[in-house]
Design a protein around this motif. Structure first.
Motif, mmCIF file in Angstrom:
data_model
loop_
_atom_site.group_PDB
_atom_site.id
_atom_site.type_symbol
_atom_site.label_atom_id
_atom_site.label_comp_id
_atom_site.label_asym_id
_atom_site.label_seq_id
_atom_site.Cartn_x
_atom_site.Cartn_y
_atom_site.Cartn_z
ATOM 1 N N GLN A 225 4.742 -0.768 12.152
ATOM 2 C CA GLN A 225 6.010 -0.237 11.672
ATOM 3 C C GLN A 225 6.242 -0.690 10.238
ATOM 4 O OE1 GLN A 225 9.221 -1.158 14.263
ATOM 5 N NE2 GLN A 225 10.689 0.110 13.176
ATOM 6 N N VAL A 226 6.740 0.219 9.409
ATOM 7 C CA VAL A 226 7.028 -0.087 8.017
ATOM 8 C C VAL A 226 8.526 -0.307 7.868
ATOM 9 C CG1 VAL A 226 6.953 0.776 5.657
ATOM 10 C CG2 VAL A 226 5.068 1.286 7.225
ATOM 11 N N GLN A 227 8.877 -1.389 7.219
ATOM 12 C CA GLN A 227 10.286 -1.683 6.971
ATOM 13 C C GLN A 227 10.533 -1.782 5.475
ATOM 14 O OE1 GLN A 227 10.809 -5.294 9.290
ATOM 15 N NE2 GLN A 227 11.785 -4.128 10.927
ATOM 16 N N LEU A 228 11.610 -1.196 5.037
ATOM 17 C CA LEU A 228 12.019 -1.254 3.636
ATOM 18 C C LEU A 228 13.396 -1.888 3.587
ATOM 19 C CD1 LEU A 228 10.967 2.336 2.490
ATOM 20 C CD2 LEU A 228 9.673 0.221 2.259
ATOM 21 N N VAL A 229 13.508 -2.975 2.857
ATOM 22 C CA VAL A 229 14.772 -3.698 2.754
ATOM 23 C C VAL A 229 15.244 -3.630 1.312
ATOM 24 C CG1 VAL A 229 15.941 -5.896 3.046
ATOM 25 C CG2 VAL A 229 14.135 -5.212 4.652
ATOM 26 N N GLU A 230 16.415 -3.018 1.135
ATOM 27 C CA GLU A 230 16.973 -2.824 -0.198
ATOM 28 C C GLU A 230 18.043 -3.863 -0.485
ATOM 29 O OE1 GLU A 230 16.788 1.979 0.602
ATOM 30 O OE2 GLU A 230 18.245 0.593 1.442
ATOM 31 N N ALA B 99 8.886 -3.845 0.827
ATOM 32 C CA ALA B 99 8.248 -3.211 1.974
ATOM 33 C C ALA B 99 7.474 -4.249 2.776
ATOM 34 C CB ALA B 99 7.300 -2.109 1.518
ATOM 35 N N SER B 100 7.578 -4.150 4.081
ATOM 36 C CA SER B 100 6.835 -5.061 4.951
ATOM 37 C C SER B 100 6.359 -4.303 6.171
ATOM 38 C CB SER B 100 7.714 -6.243 5.357
ATOM 39 O OG SER B 100 8.828 -5.789 6.110
ATOM 40 N N GLY B 101 5.491 -4.976 6.937
ATOM 41 C CA GLY B 101 4.970 -4.348 8.136
ATOM 42 C C GLY B 101 3.551 -3.890 7.940
ATOM 43 N N SER B 102 3.123 -2.990 8.801
ATOM 44 C CA SER B 102 1.752 -2.512 8.791
ATOM 45 C C SER B 102 1.608 -1.395 7.766
ATOM 46 C CB SER B 102 1.378 -1.991 10.185
ATOM 47 O OG SER B 102 0.077 -1.443 10.184
ATOM 48 N N ALA C 162 0.352 5.337 4.123
ATOM 49 C CA ALA C 162 -0.266 5.390 5.443
ATOM 50 C C ALA C 162 -0.300 4.007 6.064
ATOM 51 C CB ALA C 162 -1.679 5.947 5.330
ATOM 52 N N ARG C 163 -0.071 3.975 7.360
ATOM 53 C CA ARG C 163 -0.066 2.690 8.056
ATOM 54 C C ARG C 163 -1.473 2.206 8.373
ATOM 55 N NH1 ARG C 163 3.374 2.840 13.211
ATOM 56 N NH2 ARG C 163 2.690 0.681 13.187
ATOM 57 N N ARG C 164 -2.370 3.153 8.648
ATOM 58 C CA ARG C 164 -3.737 2.754 9.032
ATOM 59 C C ARG C 164 -4.740 3.637 8.311
ATOM 60 N NH1 ARG C 164 -0.749 2.763 13.776
ATOM 61 N NH2 ARG C 164 -1.253 4.969 14.000
ATOM 62 N N PHE C 165 -5.966 3.165 8.245
ATOM 63 C CA PHE C 165 -7.059 3.925 7.657
ATOM 64 C C PHE C 165 -7.169 5.266 8.371
ATOM 65 C CE2 PHE C 165 -10.762 4.833 5.437
ATOM 66 C CZ PHE C 165 -11.823 5.099 6.277
ATOM 67 N N ARG C 166 -7.302 6.335 7.624
ATOM 68 C CA ARG C 166 -7.432 7.715 8.103
ATOM 69 C C ARG C 166 -6.118 8.318 8.571
ATOM 70 N NH1 ARG C 166 -13.170 7.641 11.514
ATOM 71 N NH2 ARG C 166 -14.525 7.238 9.735
ATOM 72 N N ASP C 167 -5.039 7.549 8.565
ATOM 73 C CA ASP C 167 -3.745 8.147 8.875
ATOM 74 C C ASP C 167 -3.333 9.060 7.732
ATOM 75 O OD1 ASP C 167 -1.829 5.591 10.661
ATOM 76 O OD2 ASP C 167 -3.503 6.877 11.254
ATOM 77 N N GLN C 168 -2.604 10.114 8.052
ATOM 78 C CA GLN C 168 -1.955 10.895 7.006
ATOM 79 C C GLN C 168 -0.786 10.104 6.454
ATOM 80 O OE1 GLN C 168 -0.943 14.771 8.677
ATOM 81 N NE2 GLN C 168 -2.692 15.660 7.622
ATOM 82 N N SER C 169 -0.538 10.273 5.179
ATOM 83 C CA SER C 169 0.588 9.580 4.572
ATOM 84 C C SER C 169 1.905 10.185 5.047
ATOM 85 C CB SER C 169 0.502 9.657 3.050
ATOM 86 O OG SER C 169 -0.579 8.896 2.575
ATOM 87 N N SER C 170 2.891 9.311 5.164
ATOM 88 C CA SER C 170 4.216 9.725 5.607
ATOM 89 C C SER C 170 5.261 9.092 4.713
ATOM 90 C CB SER C 170 4.455 9.283 7.054
ATOM 91 O OG SER C 170 3.521 9.855 7.928
ATOM 92 N N ASN C 171 6.464 9.619 4.814
ATOM 93 C CA ASN C 171 7.593 9.053 4.085
ATOM 94 C C ASN C 171 8.307 8.025 4.957
ATOM 95 O OD1 ASN C 171 7.925 10.357 1.413
ATOM 96 N ND2 ASN C 171 7.959 12.225 2.641
ATOM 97 N N TYR C 172 8.623 6.903 4.342
ATOM 98 C CA TYR C 172 9.411 5.862 4.990
ATOM 99 C C TYR C 172 10.625 5.583 4.115
ATOM 100 C CZ TYR C 172 5.142 5.268 7.674
ATOM 101 O OH TYR C 172 4.041 5.503 8.470
ATOM 102 N N TRP C 173 11.736 5.274 4.784
ATOM 103 C CA TRP C 173 13.014 5.149 4.072
ATOM 104 C C TRP C 173 13.706 3.836 4.385
ATOM 105 C CZ3 TRP C 173 14.148 8.837 0.560
ATOM 106 C CH2 TRP C 173 13.486 10.062 0.677
ATOM 107 N N GLY C 174 14.379 3.330 3.364
ATOM 108 C CA GLY C 174 15.258 2.198 3.579
ATOM 109 C C GLY C 174 16.596 2.668 4.127
#
Length: 121
Positions: A1-6, A24-27, A100-112
């Motif tokens: 999980q990706v976390q963004l702390v503003e 940003a933290s997490g995987s 992307a969280r893992r190798f070969r994953d498609q990139s995604s948007n993550y939001w704070g």
């Protein structure tokens, strides 16, 4: 999980400055870009500034010359230095990470969660 702390939002008078930070933290395997969006009441969310993995930057015209985006790759942190603020900059500012969280994953948007910036006249 990706976390963004503003952090760094607040109330400032016209002509003042604020500095936003987003950590940003997490995987996270790959970060393509990090940036800032904002949404004012009754308006659509808009891109404010973005910095790509290679360091190139892009700004919305209304903030050019006033805002500066920077990134600390080692800390996965992005900053937005905002100078000469005016009431039109009042909005909730959201940190964005496109990656992307893992190798070969498609990139995604993550939001704070968003941080409020209010500029008084």
């Amino acid at each position: 999980q990706v976390q963004l702390v503003e952090s760094g939002g607040g109330l400032v008078q016209t002509g003042g400055s604020l500095r936003l930070s987003c950590a940003a933290s997490g995987s996270i395997f790959l970060i393509n870009s990090m940036g800032w969006y904002r949404q004012a009441p009754g308006k659509q969310r808009e891109l404010v500034a973005v910095v790509a993995r290679g360091g190139s930057t892009n700004y919305v015209d209304s903030v050019k010359g006033r805002f500066t985006i920077s990134r600390d790759n080692a800390e996965n942190t992005v900053y937005l230095q905002m100078n000469s603020l005016n009431p039109e900059d009042t909005a909730v500012y959201y940190c964005n990470l496109f990656g992307a969280r893992r190798f070969r994953d498609q990139s995604s948007n993550y939001w704070g969660q968003g941080t409020q910036v209010t500029v008084s006249s």
